[in-house]
Design an enzyme around this catalytic site. Structure first.
Site, PDB file in Angstrom:
ATOM      1  N   LYS A 183       0.857  -1.190   0.000  1.00  0.00           N
ATOM      2  CA  LYS A 183       0.000   0.000   0.000  1.00  0.00           C
ATOM      3  C   LYS A 183       0.885   1.229   0.000  1.00  0.00           C
ATOM      4  CE  LYS A 183      -4.482   0.758   0.112  1.00  0.00           C
ATOM      5  NZ  LYS A 183      -5.521  -0.113  -0.493  1.00  0.00           N
TER       6      LYS A 183
ATOM      7  N   VAL B 273     -16.845   3.386  -5.334  1.00  0.00           N
ATOM      8  CA  VAL B 273     -17.435   2.053  -5.175  1.00  0.00           C
ATOM      9  C   VAL B 273     -18.886   2.141  -4.694  1.00  0.00           C
ATOM     10  CG1 VAL B 273     -17.235  -0.190  -4.039  1.00  0.00           C
ATOM     11  CG2 VAL B 273     -15.176   1.071  -4.618  1.00  0.00           C
TER      12      VAL B 273
HETATM   13  P1  NAD Z   1     -13.855   7.145  -2.438  1.00  0.00           P
HETATM   14  O1  NAD Z   1     -12.882   8.061  -1.831  1.00  0.00           O
HETATM   15  O2  NAD Z   1     -14.204   7.314  -3.874  1.00  0.00           O
HETATM   16  O3  NAD Z   1     -15.222   7.177  -1.612  1.00  0.00           O
HETATM   17  C1  NAD Z   1     -15.321   7.236  -0.218  1.00  0.00           C
HETATM   18  C2  NAD Z   1     -16.592   8.023   0.088  1.00  0.00           C
HETATM   19  O4  NAD Z   1     -16.859   7.940   1.476  1.00  0.00           O
HETATM   20  C3  NAD Z   1     -16.501   9.514  -0.273  1.00  0.00           C
HETATM   21  O5  NAD Z   1     -17.632   9.886  -1.034  1.00  0.00           O
HETATM   22  C4  NAD Z   1     -16.473  10.196   1.087  1.00  0.00           C
HETATM   23  O6  NAD Z   1     -17.038  11.486   1.054  1.00  0.00           O
HETATM   24  C5  NAD Z   1     -17.292   9.231   1.914  1.00  0.00           C
HETATM   25  N1  NAD Z   1     -17.089   9.300   3.351  1.00  0.00           N
HETATM   26  C6  NAD Z   1     -15.944   9.485   4.048  1.00  0.00           C
HETATM   27  N2  NAD Z   1     -16.191   9.471   5.377  1.00  0.00           N
HETATM   28  C7  NAD Z   1     -17.532   9.233   5.508  1.00  0.00           C
HETATM   29  C8  NAD Z   1     -18.394   9.090   6.628  1.00  0.00           C
HETATM   30  N3  NAD Z   1     -17.945   9.175   7.891  1.00  0.00           N
HETATM   31  N4  NAD Z   1     -19.706   8.872   6.396  1.00  0.00           N
HETATM   32  C9  NAD Z   1     -20.190   8.793   5.135  1.00  0.00           C
HETATM   33  N5  NAD Z   1     -19.413   8.919   4.038  1.00  0.00           N
HETATM   34  C10 NAD Z   1     -18.093   9.136   4.228  1.00  0.00           C
HETATM   35  O7  NAD Z   1     -13.315   5.658  -2.155  1.00  0.00           O
HETATM   36  P2  NAD Z   1     -13.724   4.315  -2.905  1.00  0.00           P
HETATM   37  O8  NAD Z   1     -12.715   4.043  -3.967  1.00  0.00           O
HETATM   38  O9  NAD Z   1     -15.187   4.341  -3.233  1.00  0.00           O
HETATM   39  O10 NAD Z   1     -13.462   3.254  -1.750  1.00  0.00           O
HETATM   40  C11 NAD Z   1     -14.359   3.114  -0.664  1.00  0.00           C
HETATM   41  C12 NAD Z   1     -13.776   2.135   0.346  1.00  0.00           C
HETATM   42  O11 NAD Z   1     -13.574   0.879  -0.290  1.00  0.00           O
HETATM   43  C13 NAD Z   1     -12.412   2.543   0.920  1.00  0.00           C
HETATM   44  O12 NAD Z   1     -12.324   2.143   2.263  1.00  0.00           O
HETATM   45  C14 NAD Z   1     -11.415   1.757   0.069  1.00  0.00           C
HETATM   46  O13 NAD Z   1     -10.222   1.495   0.764  1.00  0.00           O
HETATM   47  C15 NAD Z   1     -12.205   0.495  -0.169  1.00  0.00           C
HETATM   48  N6  NAD Z   1     -11.807  -0.215  -1.388  1.00  0.00           N
HETATM   49  C16 NAD Z   1     -11.884   0.411  -2.587  1.00  0.00           C
HETATM   50  C17 NAD Z   1     -11.520  -0.281  -3.737  1.00  0.00           C
HETATM   51  C18 NAD Z   1     -11.625   0.345  -5.100  1.00  0.00           C
HETATM   52  O14 NAD Z   1     -11.590  -0.386  -6.099  1.00  0.00           O
HETATM   53  N7  NAD Z   1     -11.783   1.655  -5.195  1.00  0.00           N
HETATM   54  C19 NAD Z   1     -11.054  -1.600  -3.642  1.00  0.00           C
HETATM   55  C20 NAD Z   1     -11.004  -2.208  -2.393  1.00  0.00           C
HETATM   56  C21 NAD Z   1     -11.384  -1.501  -1.263  1.00  0.00           C
END
Ligand code: NAD
Length: 344
Positions: A80, A180
């Site tokens: 990471k 996601v």
């Molecule tokens: P992203 O940054 O696009 O989205 C995260 C969202 O969560 C944002 O819209 C943000 O405003 C919101 N957020 C933050 N704190 C919050 C809270 N307290 N309450 C409500 N909303 C809140 O990230 P992503 O790529 O969609 O990933 C989401 C999660 O999934 C992360 O934890 C990431 O590590 C995990 N993940 C993502 C992927 C991927 O392919 N993008 C793969 C595996 C795991």
């Protein structure tokens, strides 16, 4: 936990703290384990309280990637990167710095998207290294975020079977409507599920209300919202002991990594009979798609992502049979596959 404790707990092979002096940018690249194959893991850009908090996050996330590879039967390990975000950050310089560091690792570590990192950022990384998951000239792994959402949906389908309720009759609480979360909502809505959503960016929640008929609640309320399934799709650490004692959801399955705030939270939900698909099982879609491209030069098909449903279902059933929390069982299986000698 101090950063020394975090380092010891994650037991990474290599942790690099790198700086761009001129741009005043700091980043961390953690390689957890390469025994099954090269490390894989995206880049998180986040405002950390300090370097120690960033270090603790980087090593824990890298470790979770190792478990994710093992459970997904991908011949790779965990890594990471994190960028310490701040007001006035020179974003391009930050991603160039990570790109140069990934290049120096010479293929021991492949990177890609995570919270705060989009395709524009990855294009900057790709100017420095080829070890990055990004489509170039029509070739590449494809949409990794879509793969994650498809995998979470598949896992949620397996969970729904164990809850004896078809996905189309579930009420799902989605926390976080980023890359996601939004796509997961689209798939759940198409399947007929009712949605209740929240995001700290109100416009994202309103967009989900308009597109999917979702009910919007304040970020502080989503974890207490009556629902069948909670889908954490924001950040980790959301399930504390107190939250787990009160949770009204009948099951948990989402994209966010490291959802438990402590070791006892998973046990509380298990005791209460609330099945939780381990995060590193449900959210493996991007890893499966990205690593398959890097390791074999192939794009995975839908069927490969659907295997997540089988893995999730088998884990949930075994967890009931062996009376252990699914996350504990999944860690045990992962450690056995990696070699049995890694720290918990
Ligand atoms: P992203 O940054 O696009 O989205 C995260 C969202 O969560 C944002 O819209 C943000 O405003 C919101 N957020 C933050 N704190 C919050 C809270 N307290 N309450 C409500 N909303 C809140 O990230 P992503 O790529 O969609 O990933 C989401 C999660 O999934 C992360 O934890 C990431 O590590 C995990 N993940 C993502 C992927 C991927 O392919 N993008 C793969 C595996 C795991």
């Amino acid at each position: 936990m101090t950063s020394t404790d975090a380092l010891a707990a994650a037991d990474c092979e290599q942790v690099l703290v790198v700086r761009d002096r001129d741009a005043d940018v700091t980043a961390i690249v953690a390689v957890h384990d390469t025994r099954l194959g090269p490390a894989h893991g995206g880049i998180r850009r986040w405002r950390y309280a300090d370097l120690g908090a960033a270090l603790a996050d980087a090593v824990a996330l890298a470790q979770a990637m190792t478990w994710k590879c093992a459970l997904a039967e991908i011949a790779a390990g965990g890594g990471k990167s994190v960028i310490l975000d701040r007001d006035g950050l020179d974003r391009a310089a930050a991603y160039r710095l990570v790109g140069r560091t990934v290049a120096q690792l010479g293929g021991r570590y492949f990177t890609g998207p995570d919270v705060g990192t989009g395709d524009d950022d990855l294009r900057v990384v790709a100017d420095e290294t080829r070890f990055v998951a990004l489509d170039r000239d029509g070739a590449g792994p494809g949409d990794l975020t879509a793969a994650t959402a498809t995998g979470v949906f598949a896992a949620l389908t397996a969970l729904a079977e164990r809850l004896h309720t078809p996905v189309g009759r579930l009420r799902v609480a989605v926390q976080g409507l980023g890359a996601v979360g939004q796509q997961l909502c689209r798939q759940l809505h198409a399947a007929g599920a009712q949605l209740v959503v929240s995001d700290v960016v109100p416009a994202r929640a309103e967009a989900a209300a308009a597109a999917f008929g979702a009910t919007v609640v304040a970020p502080a309320d989503i974890l207490a919202e009556p629902c069948d399934v909670l889908a954490p799709c924001a950040l980790g650490g959301v399930l504390s002991d107190a939250v787990c004692e009160r949770l009204t959801a009948r099951g948990v399955c989402g994209a966010a990594n490291n959802i438990f705030a402590g070791d006892s939270a998973a046990t509380i939900l298990h005791r209460r009979g609330v099945p939780v698909v381990p995060d590193f099982v449900a959210n493996a879609g991007a890893l499966i798609q990205g690593a398959t491209w890097h390791l074999h030069g192939e794009r995975v098909g839908e069927a490969r992502l659907q295997r997540i449903a089988r893995t999730a279902g088998e884990l949930l059933d075994r967890a009931v049979a062996e009376n252990v929390p699914p996350s504990v069982l999944a860690l045990r299986v992962a450690r056995e596959r990696v070699g049995g000698s890694l720290s918990p």
